[in-house]
Design a protein around this motif. Structure first.
Motif, mmCIF file in Angstrom:
data_model
loop_
_atom_site.group_PDB
_atom_site.id
_atom_site.type_symbol
_atom_site.label_atom_id
_atom_site.label_comp_id
_atom_site.label_asym_id
_atom_site.label_seq_id
_atom_site.Cartn_x
_atom_site.Cartn_y
_atom_site.Cartn_z
ATOM 1 N N THR A 120 0.575 3.068 2.241
ATOM 2 C CA THR A 120 -0.740 2.647 1.753
ATOM 3 C C THR A 120 -1.610 3.705 1.751
ATOM 4 N N HIS A 154 -0.290 1.158 -3.078
ATOM 5 C CA HIS A 154 0.878 1.264 -2.275
ATOM 6 C C HIS A 154 1.885 1.273 -2.965
ATOM 7 N N SER A 170 6.620 1.460 -1.942
ATOM 8 C CA SER A 170 7.605 0.983 -0.848
ATOM 9 C C SER A 170 9.019 1.272 -1.396
#
Length: 334
Positions: A51, A137, A139
Motif C-alpha cells: 500500500t 495498493h 497484491s
C-alpha cells in the motif's frame, strides 16, 4: 554358560539404551532447514498487499504532480535463505539494485535471483504491477517453503534519482510455526548510486558509489532534499506491506492479483505534515530613491522558494526598505 548369558544381557541392555535415545531424538522437533531457523514441516501460502501512502498531505514538499506524477513501480519479491540478499542497508547496491532503483528495470535483479535459485538459495520470485498514483495498493499470493522462509522485496519511488522502499530478509517462520500476519511500515532508501536531491533531479552518478542508506526527515541534511522536514523527528511511513497467511493454496503457481484502489477508499493513517515557507536570501540593496537628506529610501527583495502547506509557518515579508545613508547616494558634481 553363565559368562555367556551375562554378556548377552549386557549387550541387550546397551542396545535398548541406544534405541531409547533414538526414539527420543525422533520425537523432538525437526532440525532447521537451510539455516533459516524454520522447522515447519509444510509450506505456507500468504497474500502480500503493498500500500502506498505517498500523498501531498503527508509529503507536501516538492510533491510530483506531473512529468511524471507520484507513483510506484512494480513490486519485486523473493523468498530465500540466509545465503542470498536482494538488498541490504549499509552495503553497496548490486548492479541489479542500481538498475532497478534508478530506472525501474528488473532484468538484472531477476537474473541474480535465478542464479541463486540454482544453488537452492532462492525459493520463488513474485512481481506485481505498478501503481500509477502515490496512494493505492497491489497484491500477490506468495508460497513460502521452510528452506526459504525469508522474504525480501523492493518497490521504486517514481520519480526519484535512485530511491526505493523495501523489506530485507523478513523471516515468516518462527520455530516450527508460520506467522499468521505481519505488517511493516516502509521508509525511503537511497541506493547510493545517484547524487540527486529532489524527485525530479537529472541523472548525476555518485562516484564512487556509496552504500544503501535510509532517507530520514533530516538526512541528507540539505534544504533541497525532497524529504527534508526538520520539524519532524521521523518521516511518516510512505508505504506499508501487509503479509497475511491463508489456509488454502492458490490454484496455480505464482498467481497474481493486482488491485488499484482510488484514493478515497484507502484510509489515511497519518496526519498532514506541516511544511514551512522557505524564502531566498535578500538581494543587494538598490540605489537610493530620493535625496538622502530628505527621506530618501532604498529597497531589497527576496522570493519564495517553497510555499507553506498544512498549517506550516507562513512566508515572511518579501520586500524591505531602509533609509538612505550617505555612501549610497550619488554626489552631485560641482
Amino acid at each position: 554358560m553363565m559368562p555367556s548369558a551375562h554378556l548377552s544381557c549386557g549387550w541387550l541392555r546397551k542396545l535398548l539404551v541406544v534405541l531409547v535415545k533414538f526414539c527420543l531424538a525422533s520425537a523432538g522437533p525437526p532440525r532447521p532447514l537451510n539455516e533459516t531457523g524454520c522447522a515447519a514441516r509444510t509450506p505456507a501460502s500468504y497474500v502480500l498487499v503493498f500500500t502506498g501512502h505517498w500523498s501531498p498531505q503527508a509529503f507536501p514538499k516538492q510533491y510530483p504532480l506531473f512529468r511524471p506524477p507520484a507513483q510506484w513501480s512494480k513490486l519485486i519479491a523473493v523468498s530465500h535463505n540466509r545465503h542470498f540478499r536482494l538488498w541490504e542497508e549499509g552495503a553497496p547496491a548490486s548492479p541489479g539494485v542500481q538498475s532497478f532503483a534508478e530506472l525501474g528495470v528488473t532484468v538484472e535483479l531477476m537474473r541474480a535471483a535465478k542464479e541463486a535459485r540454482k544453488k537452492r538459495s532462492v525459493g520463488a520470485m513474485h512481481r506485481t504491477a505498478g501503481i500509477p498514483n502515490g496512494i493505492g495498493h497491489s497484491s500477490t499470493e506468495v508460497v513460502v517453503q521452510p528452506r526459504s522462509s525469508l522474504l525480501s522485496l523492493m518497490v521504486k519511488v517514481i520519480p526519484s534519482p535512485d530511491w526505493f522502499v523495501g523489506v530485507d530478509s523478513l523471516n515468516l517462520c518462527e520455530g516450527s510455526h508460520w506467522k499468521q500476519e505481519v505488517t511493516v511500515d516502509l521508509q525511503p532508501y537511497d541506493a547510493g548510486t545517484d547524487s540527486g536531491f529532489t524527485f525530479s533531479s537529472p541523472n548525476f552518478p555518485t562516484s564512487p558509489a556509496e552504500n544503501i542508506t535510509q532517507i530520514t526527515s533530516q538526512m541528507p541534511n540539505h534544504p533541497a532534499n525532497s524529504f527534508y522536514y526538520p520539524r519532524l523527528k521521523e518521516l511518516p511511513p510512505i508505504a506499508s506491506v501487509r503479509i497475511t497467511r491463508q489456509r488454502r493454496f492458490p490454484d496455480g503457481q505464482n498467481a497474481v492479483s493486482n488491485h488499484i484502489l482510488p484514493n478515497s477508499i484507502i484510509p489515511q493513517r497519518f496526519s498532514a505534515t506541516p511544511l514551512d515557507c522557505e524564502v531566498s536570501l535578500w538581494s543587494s540593496w538598490g540605489l537610493c530613491l530620493g535625496p538622502c537628506s530628505r527621506g530618501g529610501v532604498r529597497h531589497r527583495t527576496r522570493y519564495i522558494l517553497l510555499r507553506p502547506a498544512n498549517a506550516g509557518v507562513p512566508c515572511p515579508e518579501l520586500e524591505e526598505q531602509a533609509e538612505c545613508v550617505p555612501h549610497s547616494c550619488m554626489k552631485k558634481r560641482q
